[in-house]
Design an enzyme around this catalytic site. Structure first.
Site, PDB file in Angstrom:
ATOM      1  N   TRP A  65       0.829  -1.202   0.000  1.00 52.26           N
ATOM      2  CA  TRP A  65       0.000   0.000   0.000  1.00 52.26           C
ATOM      3  C   TRP A  65       0.871   1.263   0.000  1.00 52.26           C
ATOM      4  CZ3 TRP A  65      -1.190  -4.534   2.288  1.00 52.26           C
ATOM      5  CH2 TRP A  65      -2.452  -5.086   2.033  1.00 52.26           C
ATOM      6  N   HIS A  83     -13.549  -1.732   1.150  1.00 47.56           N
ATOM      7  CA  HIS A  83     -12.751  -2.925   1.391  1.00 47.56           C
ATOM      8  C   HIS A  83     -13.461  -4.102   0.738  1.00 47.56           C
ATOM      9  CE1 HIS A  83     -10.038  -5.775   3.003  1.00 47.56           C
ATOM     10  NE2 HIS A  83     -10.867  -6.276   3.898  1.00 47.56           N
ATOM     11  N   ASN A 117     -20.620  -2.325  11.073  1.00 49.54           N
ATOM     12  CA  ASN A 117     -21.666  -1.721  11.904  1.00 49.54           C
ATOM     13  C   ASN A 117     -21.149  -1.103  13.196  1.00 49.54           C
ATOM     14  OD1 ASN A 117     -24.301  -0.923  12.187  1.00 49.54           O
ATOM     15  ND2 ASN A 117     -24.996  -2.830  13.116  1.00 49.54           N
ATOM     16  N   ASP A 170     -19.915   2.004  15.587  1.00 49.38           N
ATOM     17  CA  ASP A 170     -20.118   3.445  15.688  1.00 49.38           C
ATOM     18  C   ASP A 170     -18.761   4.136  15.712  1.00 49.38           C
ATOM     19  OD1 ASP A 170     -22.816   3.084  15.823  1.00 49.38           O
ATOM     20  OD2 ASP A 170     -22.954   3.319  18.004  1.00 49.38           O
ATOM     21  N   GLU A 218     -30.481   1.234   9.422  1.00 51.90           N
ATOM     22  CA  GLU A 218     -29.775   2.176  10.289  1.00 51.90           C
ATOM     23  C   GLU A 218     -30.768   2.951  11.155  1.00 51.90           C
ATOM     24  OE1 GLU A 218     -26.798   2.575  11.058  1.00 51.90           O
ATOM     25  OE2 GLU A 218     -25.498   1.879   9.436  1.00 51.90           O
ATOM     26  N   GLU A 257     -31.351  -2.526  14.919  1.00 48.49           N
ATOM     27  CA  GLU A 257     -29.945  -2.211  14.615  1.00 48.49           C
ATOM     28  C   GLU A 257     -29.210  -1.769  15.868  1.00 48.49           C
ATOM     29  OE1 GLU A 257     -26.588   0.447  13.567  1.00 48.49           O
ATOM     30  OE2 GLU A 257     -28.538   1.082  14.351  1.00 48.49           O
TER      31      GLU A 257
END
Length: 733
Positions: A284, A379, A442, A444, A491, A496
């Site tokens: 990378w 990704h 998922n 935060d 969401e 969720e």
């Protein structure tokens, strides 16, 4: 009272030894390197002694075996079959076979140290009726000295290359027809077999996830999704041999080759080279002088052939889509349904907190030494389809497998298989690597501010910045399919939030969700239009909304940086501070521009940038924090076929490209390939002038009829991720 369990094959040969006298079978000397005795071999036969003259495995690509086992597209002259399904073979003997007095069985040996107890040393006996649940054979036809066998294998048999021998015996002697490489049998997983753990019941899905040798891989960011074609080429010459070489090199016991969980885990470890001299070296850095730029690859075939030919020397270089493309090829080749999946805004959780943490100091400046978590623009990983009998009910189906080396799993750079259904519900206490995958889709983003005493206080939470527009190629279509709903509930919904809080209990910060955060002022960042092209100014806007009945004063700190798609920042190109005053219930939009001159010399792969906006509401001390990723769009290559597309007849294609930059592109490289059209070919084109349009013509001769794809990509230091594709319908002569 102690007792001893005897293997039945050993007991049989013990009886053979005891009865070694005239008119009986001769004594057999055991082979010390195996768990079963090996019959004595005779170079010459005596009258009345039964021996094998030849074997015909009916292995042609258009023959019954290959067609019935869906292996006719493999470019190999060996017999390739799928487990849990019968196949046929002819055996020519020295004399007519007499079922009442003669005996015959097959011996199959898998791996370097085949053993009965591991299912890698197999004796296939003749039976009256096939059950298709174990190794067995039945004579279904006899012509003079020839017999035709129908042979079946269990749906749990280890996959791989089996060496075949045939043992015959009569009262006059025992003979072994020794293995020959042309009689090796390649056994694969069987998605068509209901008893195989990789069974997939929809034919169109099997066509897509097992048989399709060309696909699409998505990249970019959540609001600017790009795609590139990829040649998986799982049936190409030499690919199956390379895939089995990878398994053998892993030194994983071949007894585990019957379990797709083990196979996918081994493959995810072996496709990267980090700790086991696997297939691809990740890079990378932006410097690929002693290898191939990751963005230049257009398929897996050359990578796997190169690795196999070099006897396991890793190929340079790859990034996530290359690792995923090669993994897709290997697993489809072995018979496991697999697809490439792209997660946009993909989090990389480094401390198992299941949150993406951002730290800043008392003056609202990021503390980069602590900001180890990152959010990649995108990704790419893989999903494999299988049952999971090792997990609670409901965990079967799609499983995440990731070969890109990010974090270790049980000491090895691999990831998965992790059940997608477990990820969706936050049930991350199941194997393998479910917590890491959950954080990717998922978690935060939580902002922490340093206090005067050195402690940190949670100041803001962003709940919907990770795991966006999770994408894969649709079944039997070139359209993108959004599968976000498979990974997470809508969401902001109660379901969720419950899954997030459930998952967090298994992380290193289980008490993260114990306090509320003020939210009467909101901040959003938007990109104008579809986004800028490379070479243009980037136009963005900040949207601030005051939901309270009182005025609010805000100090915003803005910083935009060039970013590798993994979320690693290369360097800041613009900083800004903005004072904003909001009236009661006011919504205010601020325009913000990033000039081309500020970023033109600093772009890296994928032309990605990250904007960070932090702020504080003076009256309430509420902290506003957001990060916004965007990329600069790049042009496509336009491919135009020239002439009739006919097998064996030379034709051409024009590849047209327009340089979008007001500068010269140095050392431009093209890569062109097409399964059934032409082998992969790198072409050093040279320089392309500022804003110039060029056309390069390539000639080739199709070798396979049908609808084929010609793929091309362009790479240079100033511009990457430029590619194109064209469908070419090739006719027979």
């Amino acid at each position: 009272m102690p007792f001893l369990l005897l293997d039945t094959s050993l007991l049989y040969f013990a009886l053979v030894r005891r009865s070694a006298r005239p008119g009986r079978f001769p004594y057999v000397r055991p082979n010390a390197n195996t768990e079963t005795p090996i019959p004595t071999m005779h170079n010459e036969t005596t009258p009345g002694q039964l021996s094998v003259r030849s074997i015909d495995l009916l292995k042609t690509k258009t023959g019954q075996n290959r067609l019935e086992h869906h292996t006719d597209r493999y470019q190999s002259e060996n017999l390739i079959i799928r487990r849990g399904q019968s196949f046929q073979m002819w055996i020519e003997l020295s004399q007519a076979f007499k079922p009442k007095s003669d005996r015959l069985h097959l011996e199959l040996r898998l791996g370097l140290m085949p053993m009965l107890s591991r299912g890698t040393l197999v004796t296939v006996h003749l039976v009256e009726k096939l059950e298709n649940k174990r190794w067995e054979a039945k004579i279904i036809e006899q012509k003079d000295t020839r017999i035709k066998l129908s042979v079946s294998s269990p749906p749990t048999a280890p996959i791989g290359r089996y060496e075949l021998s045939v043992i015959t015996w009569t009262p006059k002697g025992i003979n072994r027809f020794s293995r020959k490489s042309e009689n090796d049998i390649y056994l694969l997983f069987n998605p068509w077999c209901k008893d195989d753990s990789v069974f997939m019941d929809e034919e169109n899905e099997r066509n897509e996830y097992v048989m399709n040798d060309v696909g699409k891989i998505y990249y970019g960011n959540e609001s600017q999704i790009g795609n590139r074609n990829w040649n998986f080429g799982q049936f190409a010459d030499g690919v199956l041999a390379a895939c089995l070489f990878i398994l053998e090199k892993s030194q994983a016991l071949s007894s585990g080759w019957g379990d797709p969980v083990n196979i996918t885990r081994v493959v995810s470890a072996m496709v990267n080279s980090n700790d086991d001299q696997g297939v691809i070296v990740g890079n990378w850095s932006g410097s690929y002088d002693n290898g191939t730029s990751p963005s230049l690859w257009t398929g897996s075939v050359e990578i796997l052939r190169q690795y196999h030919k070099a006897k396991g020397k890793p190929v340079k270089y790859g990034q996530c889509w290359v690792f995923a493309g090669v993994t897709n090829t290997v697993l489809r080749c072995l018979g496991i349904p697999t697809r490439c999946v792209t997660n946009f805004s993909s989090a990389h959780d480094t401390d198992v907190s299941l949150t993406t943490d951002v730290y800043f100091d008392e003056k609202m400046r990021p503390i980069e030494s602590l900001n180890n978590d990152a959010i990649w623009n995108f990704h790419v990983w893989n999903e494999t389809w299988m049952a999971r009998p090792d997990l609670p009910a409901g965990m079967g189906g799609w499983q995440v497998v990731d070969a890109t080396p990010q974090e270790t799993s049980q000491g090895t750079f691999c990831c998965g298989p992790a059940p997608v259904s477990a990820i969706r519900d936050g049930l991350v206490n199941v194997k393998y690597d479910a917590p890491f995958v959950f954080a990717e889709v998922n978690s935060d983003r939580i902002y922490w501010q340093r206090n005067i005493d050195g402690t940190f206080t949670q100041t803001s939470v962003q709940k919907s910045v990770v795991g966006c527009n999770i994408s894969t190629k649709a079944v039997e279509s070139d359209q993108r399919e959004d599968i976000t709903h498979l990974y997470k509930h809508p969401e902001g919904s109660d379901a969720e939030r419950i899954s997030v809080e459930t998952a967090s209990r298994y992380g290193s910060k289980p008490n993260t969700y114990t306090r509320a955060v003020a939210s009467d002022v909101t901040l959003q960042v938007a990109l104008k239009g579809a986004g800028p092209w490379v070479g243009e100014d980037a136009q963005l806007s900040f949207i601030l909304k005051n939901s309270s009945i009182e005025k609010r004063s805000i100090e915003l700190y803005c910083q935009v940086a060039i970013m590798y798609y993994t979320g690693v920042l290369k360097g800041t190109v613009k900083k800004d501070e903005i004072a904003v005053k909001l009236k009661s219930s006011e919504v205010q939009t601020l325009d913000w521009t990033l000039p081309y001159d500020l970023y033109k010399e600093k772009l890296v792969d994928h032309s990605a940038l990250m904007l960070t906006v932090l702020g504080r509401v003076s009256e309430t001390k509420q902290v506003l924090a957001t990060r916004f990723n965007f990329r600069l769009r790049t042009p496509d290559l336009v491919i135009t076929p020239v002439g009739d597309a006919v097998v064996g007849k030379e034709m051409a294609a024009n590849i047209t490209f327009k340089n979008p930059l007001p500068c010269i592109l140095k050392n431009v490289m093209f890569r062109i390939e097409g399964l059934g059209l032409m082998k992969a070919n790198n072409i050093a084109y040279g320089d392309v002038g500022s804003l110039a349009t060029i056309t390069h013509t390539v000639k080739f001769t199709p070798t396979v009829s049908g609808l084929r794809k010609l793929l091309a990509s362009l790479d240079c230091q100033q511009l990457t991720q430029v590619h194109g594709a064209a469908d070419i319908l090739v006719m027979e002569k």
